[in-house]
Design an enzyme around this catalytic site. Structure first.
Site, short mmCIF file in Angstrom:
data_model
loop_
_atom_site.label_atom_id
_atom_site.label_comp_id
_atom_site.label_asym_id
_atom_site.label_seq_id
_atom_site.Cartn_x
_atom_site.Cartn_y
_atom_site.Cartn_z
N HIS A 136 70.41 -20.64 -0.23
CA HIS A 136 69.00 -20.67 -1.13
C HIS A 136 69.07 -18.96 -2.17
O HIS A 136 68.66 -19.78 -3.31
CB HIS A 136 67.97 -20.12 -0.27
CG HIS A 136 66.75 -19.76 -1.29
ND1 HIS A 136 65.40 -20.17 -0.94
CD2 HIS A 136 66.33 -18.64 -1.65
CE1 HIS A 136 64.49 -20.25 -1.59
NE2 HIS A 136 64.82 -19.25 -2.32
N GLU A 137 69.50 -18.37 -2.02
CA GLU A 137 69.72 -17.47 -2.69
C GLU A 137 71.29 -18.09 -3.89
O GLU A 137 70.85 -17.59 -5.00
CB GLU A 137 70.61 -16.06 -2.79
CG GLU A 137 69.79 -15.50 -1.27
CD GLU A 137 68.21 -15.09 -2.37
OE1 GLU A 137 67.60 -14.80 -3.23
OE2 GLU A 137 67.01 -15.18 -1.46
N GLU A 146 60.71 -21.42 -6.42
CA GLU A 146 61.54 -20.97 -5.15
C GLU A 146 61.47 -22.44 -4.22
O GLU A 146 62.86 -22.69 -3.54
CB GLU A 146 60.46 -20.46 -4.50
CG GLU A 146 60.43 -18.99 -4.55
CD GLU A 146 61.04 -17.55 -4.48
OE1 GLU A 146 61.97 -18.70 -2.49
OE2 GLU A 146 62.35 -17.45 -5.16
#
Length: 292
Positions: A142-143, A219
């Site tokens: 995700h990062e 996000e």
């Protein structure tokens, strides 16, 4: 952190330029504002504030979270962490980021940096202790997704535009108060300077809702990137684990100024949605399940 640093730079720059008399150049004979010059002036300093914040982001992230950068892995856990980030970075076609661990009990992670090939990815000690390898790998993915998507640069551009109009309208309001309300007809008076600073703070907070909306949208894209790199099931499982910890109210030890960069906002009680950096976890899980 990015937003607060940016706002501080804008306010300090405005005060400094006011003391130096630069703002008076924007007024024709001290009577009418030159709107073209004013807009150019605001754009220059608006984007300077945004990009200085971006350039400082990695340094300030390390300082505020007390992140320890892994120069040479000291144990099996650190070796796994560096190897996994390297694998995901290669898969995402970005340069190898710096990898670090910050001492927080809450499960969280963040990515930041001005260059997608020279970023920083860090995870909390709590996440490494409680998440299994698949879940931790999904969080790292995700990062990495944030970095690969260029979210830090895009955020800076959005913030630069917001800064421009905050400074522009703050000065219009200051000019109106000075001329119409206080009836000052001699140059730019004290009412202009005070009103402009107050308006910048108020409009800056109000305009941050636009940046927060953008942050929430990114996000979802980072979750999708994480699912692509680490698997949809693993990404959903990681978000569900975060949801469980949020319900259990695991203490948040990551500074509030860093939460916009994290995998989770860390809020025990949700603020107004307008000021949320992250969508609710249930919405993120649903978006992954149904491919939204």
């Amino acid at each position: 952190m990015f937003l607060l640093t940016n706002l501080a730079i804008i306010i300090v720059a405005s005060i400094s330029l006011s003391l130096l008399g630069v703002n008076s150049i924007l007024a024709d004979n001290g009577v009418d504002l030159n709107l073209t010059s004013l807009l150019i002036f605001c754009a220059v300093f608006g984007f300077i504030g945004s990009f200085v914040s971006l350039l400082l982001s990695k340094f300030m992230a390390k300082m505020t979270t007390k992140t320890k950068i892994i120069q040479q892995p000291a144990n099996e856990q650190e070796r796994w962490l560096v190897t996994t980030v390297a694998e995901l970075a290669k898969k995402a076609d970005i340069g190898m980021p710096e990898v670090g661990i910050f001492p927080a009990q809450q499960s969280n992670a963040f990515a930041t940096g001005w260059n997608r090939n020279k970023a920083l990815v860090a995870v909390s000690a709590g996440l490494l202790a409680r998440f299994d390898r698949d879940e931790a790998r999904a969080v790292l993915a995700h990062e990495i997704g944030h970095v690969a998507n260029g979210d830090m640069i895009t955020l800076s551009l959005v913030q630069g535009v917001v800064n421009t109009f905050v400074m522009f309208f703050a000065r219009l309001i200051g000019f109106f108060v000075d001329r119409v309300v206080l009836k000052n007809q001699r140059g730019l008076g004290l009412g202009y300077w005070i009103t402009t600073i107050v308006a910048e703070i108020f409009l800056g907070i109000l305009a941050s809702t636009i940046v927060m909306w953008f942050s929430r949208r990114r996000e979802f894209y980072a979750d999708a990137a994480g699912a692509s790199l680490a698997g949809r099931g693993a990404m959903i499982k990681a978000l569900q684990r975060l949801q469980q910890e949020s319900a259990a109210q695991v203490e948040n030890q990551m500074p509030d100024t860093m939460t916009a960069f994290g995998i989770s906002s860390g809020w025990k009680k949700r603020p107004s949605r307008l000021f949320m950096t992250h969508p609710p976890l249930e919405e993120r899980i649903e978006a992954l399940r149904f491919g939204q």
